[in-house]
Design an enzyme around this catalytic site. Structure first.
Site, PDB file in Angstrom:
ATOM      1  N   HIS A 136      -2.340  16.540  -2.577  1.00 32.46           N
ATOM      2  CA  HIS A 136      -3.073  16.726  -1.218  1.00 32.46           C
ATOM      3  C   HIS A 136      -2.667  18.212  -0.622  1.00 32.46           C
ATOM      4  CE1 HIS A 136      -3.701  12.766  -1.381  1.00 32.46           C
ATOM      5  NE2 HIS A 136      -4.067  12.692  -0.233  1.00 32.46           N
ATOM      6  N   GLU A 187     -12.213   6.809   5.055  1.00 31.19           N
ATOM      7  CA  GLU A 187     -11.530   7.581   6.285  1.00 31.19           C
ATOM      8  C   GLU A 187     -12.951   7.969   6.995  1.00 31.19           C
ATOM      9  OE1 GLU A 187      -9.236  10.478   4.734  1.00 31.19           O
ATOM     10  OE2 GLU A 187      -7.700   9.056   3.990  1.00 31.19           O
ATOM     11  N   TYR A 208       0.911  -1.290  -0.106  1.00 32.21           N
ATOM     12  CA  TYR A 208      -0.317   0.174  -0.158  1.00 32.21           C
ATOM     13  C   TYR A 208       0.795   1.309  -0.037  1.00 32.21           C
ATOM     14  CZ  TYR A 208      -3.199   3.697   1.322  1.00 32.21           C
ATOM     15  OH  TYR A 208      -3.599   4.930   1.672  1.00 32.21           O
ATOM     16  N   ASN A 263       1.653  11.254   5.963  1.00 29.45           N
ATOM     17  CA  ASN A 263       0.858  10.628   6.942  1.00 29.45           C
ATOM     18  C   ASN A 263       1.517  10.740   8.380  1.00 29.45           C
ATOM     19  OD1 ASN A 263      -0.652   7.389   5.710  1.00 29.45           O
ATOM     20  ND2 ASN A 263      -0.695   9.686   4.830  1.00 29.45           N
ATOM     21  N   ARG A 306     -11.287  30.602  48.022  1.00 33.11           N
ATOM     22  CA  ARG A 306     -11.219  29.476  48.980  1.00 33.11           C
ATOM     23  C   ARG A 306     -10.699  28.188  48.400  1.00 33.11           C
ATOM     24  NH1 ARG A 306     -15.678  26.625  51.752  1.00 33.11           N
ATOM     25  NH2 ARG A 306     -17.037  28.538  51.205  1.00 33.11           N
ATOM     26  N   PHE A 327      -1.391   7.038  12.145  1.00 33.73           N
ATOM     27  CA  PHE A 327      -1.647   8.502  11.805  1.00 33.73           C
ATOM     28  C   PHE A 327      -2.858   9.064  12.413  1.00 33.73           C
ATOM     29  CE2 PHE A 327      -2.897   5.711   8.261  1.00 33.73           C
ATOM     30  CZ  PHE A 327      -4.148   5.630   8.383  1.00 33.73           C
ATOM     31  N   TYR A 381     -15.759  30.982  46.871  1.00 39.16           N
ATOM     32  CA  TYR A 381     -15.106  29.901  46.286  1.00 39.16           C
ATOM     33  C   TYR A 381     -13.888  30.520  45.448  1.00 39.16           C
ATOM     34  CZ  TYR A 381     -18.646  26.506  47.609  1.00 39.16           C
ATOM     35  OH  TYR A 381     -19.570  25.763  48.072  1.00 39.16           O
TER      36      TYR A 381
END
Length: 509
Positions: free
Chosen positions: A87, A418, A57, A199, A287, A332, A284
């Site tokens: 990309h 994905e 792959y 990746n 404290r 990834f 608060y």
């Protein structure tokens, strides 16, 4: 003398080193010789696998949904270059130069791990770009954080190829020209190197590393601000008694109470109201400061532990193992990083929210234990620091609106290949914005608390608070006490920058 080079080996990169390289454009990086040799052995395994003709792959197949498409041997280099070009789909404003430098450092460190199987020359080329001060232009939007930060890393790879753009002060230039001017040459990606480069989680992880560093500085500063407010409001340090915190031994709670006790030692203000104070308890926001700010630092510690692993983890794909196996997996996926970023976003919202409540107590004459309204000596004619609380409230409201976790907001991508993604960069951008808001709110509390101390003179606060007060008043440009009304905006920005730079961190005073 210049600081020594940061030596990367794929195993020992720290948040401190990431921060230094990111924020010092002159800092240099060097590749460990032993790690480089181990990577060379890994590359030989990849080349043997390619020569065997097996289907692997991302090396001789398409990507994502196109993984079932086999690529001809004479097209394998082109496959990697096409991957990077296609990309490089980021949009929006450029990431800051310091963030991109951190991403480049992280990417080089991860690729140096023997599981990456790239040529050592790829790591060398990326480090050379970093050392030359060349910063690729990386658009901040376009990553969902699954298959890693594909778009941001592709824009860096594109610049390595001599394509795309690089950042310059006030603009940009072509990567080809910048590389040529630096005496470097464009890098040509070989089989597996393109997919290995893009990746990974390094964009979101770089931002997490810088945030973790800044959040720890901010926490200490926020504890200092809380201690100063306690003094200005003539609160009691009794809830800081170590026995209380030992009875509920959360680490952060114990650390917060201890730091507050140190800052409040030898307080004349405390002695002045030890007897005869009708109050049984403080609110608060005073404290419970150790409990709230303790939970904050515990959450920061969780994020630190996450990023410490991720900085030196194999997040590329596929991975190469010593026996020659080349296996495609899912390291990834950015879920651990995105989740840590979301935790930071929520906890830094908490930090600023409790700081704003103390600001309100300081400026509100109904709550401030005798301080003048809005901390001005002439209330009515002067509005004093009235608007400071309003500004702080607006920042807290914005942070609350964007603190919703991004890591639960998956939108499937890549034709549903994905089908569950972490939205890590969205989590990163939110956390960055919330950090900036928190730094400003803590600056606002310091401004008001310091002004409150003016009305208690000649009584002196605790030694640590007094040192913090002197540091604040001694900033350049100065932040002097408020006498007549003046615009508080410049003071707030000056203090926010000082908080961010660590100038008001009790650890440095």
């Amino acid at each position: 003398m210049p600081e020594p080079a940061c030596v990367i080996d794929g195993r020992s990169l720290s948040v401190a080193e990431v921060t230094r390289i990111a924020r010092d454009p002159q800092a240099q990086v060097r590749v460990d010789a032993g790690a480089r040799q181990a990577l060379l052995q890994s590359r030989r395994l990849v080349e043997a696998a390619i020569a065997s003709g097996q289907t692997i792959y991302g090396i001789n197949t398409g990507f994502g949904k196109l993984a079932n498409v086999r690529i001809a041997p004479d097209q394998l280099d082109r496959l990697q270059a096409n991957l990077i070009r296609s990309h490089s789909a980021g949009v929006g404003l450029p990431l800051p130069a310091g963030v991109v430098r951190a991403v480049m450092l992280l990417r080089a460190n991860v690729l140096l791990r023997p599981t990456s199987g790239v040529r050592p020359e790829l790591v060398d080329a990326l480090v050379a770009l970093l050392n030359a001060g060349i910063v690729p232009l990386v658009p901040e939007q376009g990553s969902v954080g699954a298959s890693g930060d594909l778009a941001p890393l592709s824009h860096i790879a594109l610049a390595l190829m001599g394509e795309g753009e690089v950042l310059l002060p006030g603009g940009s230039a072509s990567a080809a020209a910048a590389i040529s001017d630096a005496g470097l040459a464009p890098f040509h990606f070989a089989p597996k190197e393109g997919i290995s480069f893009i990746n990974g989680t390094q964009a979101q992880t770089a931002i997490l590393a810088l945030l973790v560093h800044d959040a720890r500085v901010l926490w200490r500063t926020a504890v200092g601000a809380a201690a100063m407010s306690l003094e200005a409001l003539r609160g009691t340090p009794a809830p800081l008694d170590p026995r209380i915190h030992a009875a509920r031994p959360h680490r952060g709670q114990i650390e917060t109470a201890e730091l507050m006790r140190e800052l409040l030692q030898d307080s004349e203000i405390r002695e002045s109201h030890r007897e005869g104070d009708p109050r049984v308890q403080d609110a608060y926001s005073l404290r419970c400061a150790p409990q709230v700010l303790g939970a904050v630092i515990d959450a920061v510690r969780f994020a630190e532990e996450t990023v410490a692993v991720e900085l030196n983890a194999s997040t590329d794909n596929p991975l190469v193992f010593e026996n020659g196996d080349v296996i495609s997996g899912g390291n990834f996926h950015g879920q651990p990083v995105a989740q840590a970023l979301d935790v930071l976003a929520m906890t830094l919202t908490t930090l600023q929210a409790i700081a704003e409540r103390r600001v309100e107590r300081l400026v509100n004459p109904d709550l401030s234990q005798g301080l003048p309204a809005f901390l001005t000596g002439d209330p009515g004619l002067c509005s004093g620091l009235m608007m400071v609380q309003i500004t702080a409230a607006s920042l807290v409201a914005e942070s609350r609106a964007i603190a919703m976790p991004a890591s639960i907001g998956s939108i499937p991508t890549d034709a549903n290949q994905e089908d569950f993604v972490p939205m890590g960069m969205a989590a990163a951008f939110k956390a960055q914005r919330i950090l900036l808001n928190a730094q400003r709110v803590v600056g606002a509390e310091l401004l008001c608390a310091a002004q409150g101390l003016e009305f208690l003179k000649p009584l002196a606060p605790g030694r640590g608070v007094a040192a913090l007060y002197r540091r604040l008043r001694g900033l350049t440009p100065p932040v002097p006490p408020l006498e007549d009304d003046r615009a508080p905006g410049p003071d707030l920005e000056r203090l926010a920058h000082a908080v961010a730079a660590g100038a008001l961190d009790p650890a440095t005073i």
